[in-house]
Design a protein around this motif. Structure first.
Motif, PDB file in Angstrom:
ATOM      1  N   PHE A   1      79.590  40.954  27.206  1.00 39.68           N
ATOM      2  CA  PHE A   1      79.681  41.919  25.573  1.00 39.68           C
ATOM      3  C   PHE A   1      78.290  42.324  25.499  1.00 39.68           C
ATOM      4  CE2 PHE A   1      83.159  38.756  25.920  1.00 39.68           C
ATOM      5  CZ  PHE A   1      83.953  39.143  25.015  1.00 39.68           C
ATOM      6  N   GLY A   2      78.249  43.479  25.005  1.00 41.76           N
ATOM      7  CA  GLY A   2      77.048  44.180  24.565  1.00 41.76           C
ATOM      8  C   GLY A   2      77.397  45.299  23.483  1.00 41.76           C
ATOM      9  N   GLY A   3      76.009  46.323  23.522  1.00 41.08           N
ATOM     10  CA  GLY A   3      76.477  47.248  22.691  1.00 41.08           C
ATOM     11  C   GLY A   3      75.882  47.146  21.434  1.00 41.08           C
ATOM     12  N   SER A   4      75.637  45.919  20.824  1.00 39.47           N
ATOM     13  CA  SER A   4      75.034  45.560  19.511  1.00 39.47           C
ATOM     14  C   SER A   4      74.715  44.418  19.341  1.00 39.47           C
ATOM     15  CB  SER A   4      75.944  46.106  18.300  1.00 39.47           C
ATOM     16  OG  SER A   4      76.923  45.052  17.787  1.00 39.47           O
ATOM     17  N   LEU A   5      73.958  44.135  18.278  1.00 36.92           N
ATOM     18  CA  LEU A   5      73.253  42.920  18.112  1.00 36.92           C
ATOM     19  C   LEU A   5      74.334  41.756  17.702  1.00 36.92           C
ATOM     20  CD1 LEU A   5      69.985  43.347  16.340  1.00 36.92           C
ATOM     21  CD2 LEU A   5      70.311  43.089  19.019  1.00 36.92           C
TER      22      LEU A   5
END
Length: 301
Positions: A98-102
């Motif tokens: 999972f990634g892309g934002s905090l």
């Protein structure tokens, strides 16, 4: 009952005094930030947190690993598979990144809870880690710290049940990094705080509590992601929260640890609550995830 079975946080050994950073640029700074060693990154820190989280637990009973980070060392290679391999898990273990934002840490947490609730997985390890780079002499250079956290989600031996999860998305370009950028960028500080974090977090909490028929007074501990201590105090005041109930993010001890921060703070909160205490946990990043939990008698162990 689905919830947190075990938890752990990992912070690098090294610290950098903010006053030392300030000397280079003619600025002042308080506290210090955690800095990964030369042989550490988001993946190695995630493994360190996972090893602590799974100490004394049968690894063979863990059938899922979810890795969350905005600073994965690979752009095209699954880090969750590496975590599973290092921990000695079998090839049948379900893995996902999972990634892309905090908010990716709580995105992964929600996916794990949903998987256990549905019966598709029995026990899921959620690991979140960040090692973010700020522009030298930029506003975030003193703020960013490195760290990781791990939660084991399951249906047996739960120390804190996950009672509800409310999610909202929000399209805003406040903190960002393109595929060509090495350093994290942000817009003007007041815009980021007032139109971003300061607007979305209260809005999400209000909606989540209204949906559940609850109020902030129902919770013994409140965990909120915040980029710094000043913003945490501002949101605490605007939402009329009891400061004594708001979990310290340890910004002055190791800085803003990005996607791992809320889970690190949650781990700290679980160290202080007793059976029956309710916890409200709030993440931020292009929206917010608001999670309500209740500590069980097993939290003492």
């Amino acid at each position: 009952m689905t919830g947190i079975v075990s938890y752990a946080a990992y912070l690098p050994l090294f610290r950098l005094d903010r006053a030392e950073i300030g000397k280079a640029w003619g600025k002042s700074g308080k506290g210090e930030k955690a800095v990964a060693a030369f042989d550490e990154d988001s993946l190695t820190m995630a493994v360190a947190a996972a090893q602590q989280c799974l100490a004394g637990i049968d690894i063979g009973a863990v059938d899922g690993v979810l890795f969350a980070s905005t600073t994965s060392p690979y752009n095209e290679k699954q880090s969750a598979a590496t975590v599973a391999a290092v921990l000695g898990m079998g090839a049948e273990t379900y893995t996902a990144d999972f990634g892309g934002s905090l908010r990716c840490g709580t995105n992964a947490l929600r996916a794990a809870v949903d998987a256990v609730n549905s019966g598709s997985l029995k026990q899921v390890l959620v690991v979140a880690a960040d090692c973010r780079l700020a522009l030298p002499n930029g506003a975030n250079e003193m703020a960013f710290g490195d760290g990781a956290a791990a939660l084991l989600i399951g249906g047996k031996g739960v120390v804190a049940s996950v009672d509800s999860i409310y999610s909202m998305s929000d399209e805003i370009i406040d903190i960002f990094r393109s595929d060509r950028d090495r350093y994290v960028k942000s817009w003007e500080v007041r815009f980021v705080r007032d139109d971003g974090h300061g607007r979305v977090v209260p809005q999400a909490v209000k909606a989540a509590l209204a949906k559940n028929g609850q109020s902030v007074a129902d919770f013994s501990k409140i965990v909120v992601y915040s980029p710094d201590q000043r913003q945490l105090q501002a949101v605490t005041k605007s939402m009329k929260l009891d400061p004594a109930k708001v979990q310290d993010t340890y910004f002055n001890e190791f800085g803003d640890t990005g996607s791992a921060q809320m889970l690190i703070s949650l781990a700290a909160a679980l160290e202080t609550v007793g059976a029956g205490d309710r916890i409200l946990a709030v993440s931020y990043g292009n929206g917010s995830d608001v999670i309500t939990m209740t500590a069980t008698p097993d939290v003492a162990s």
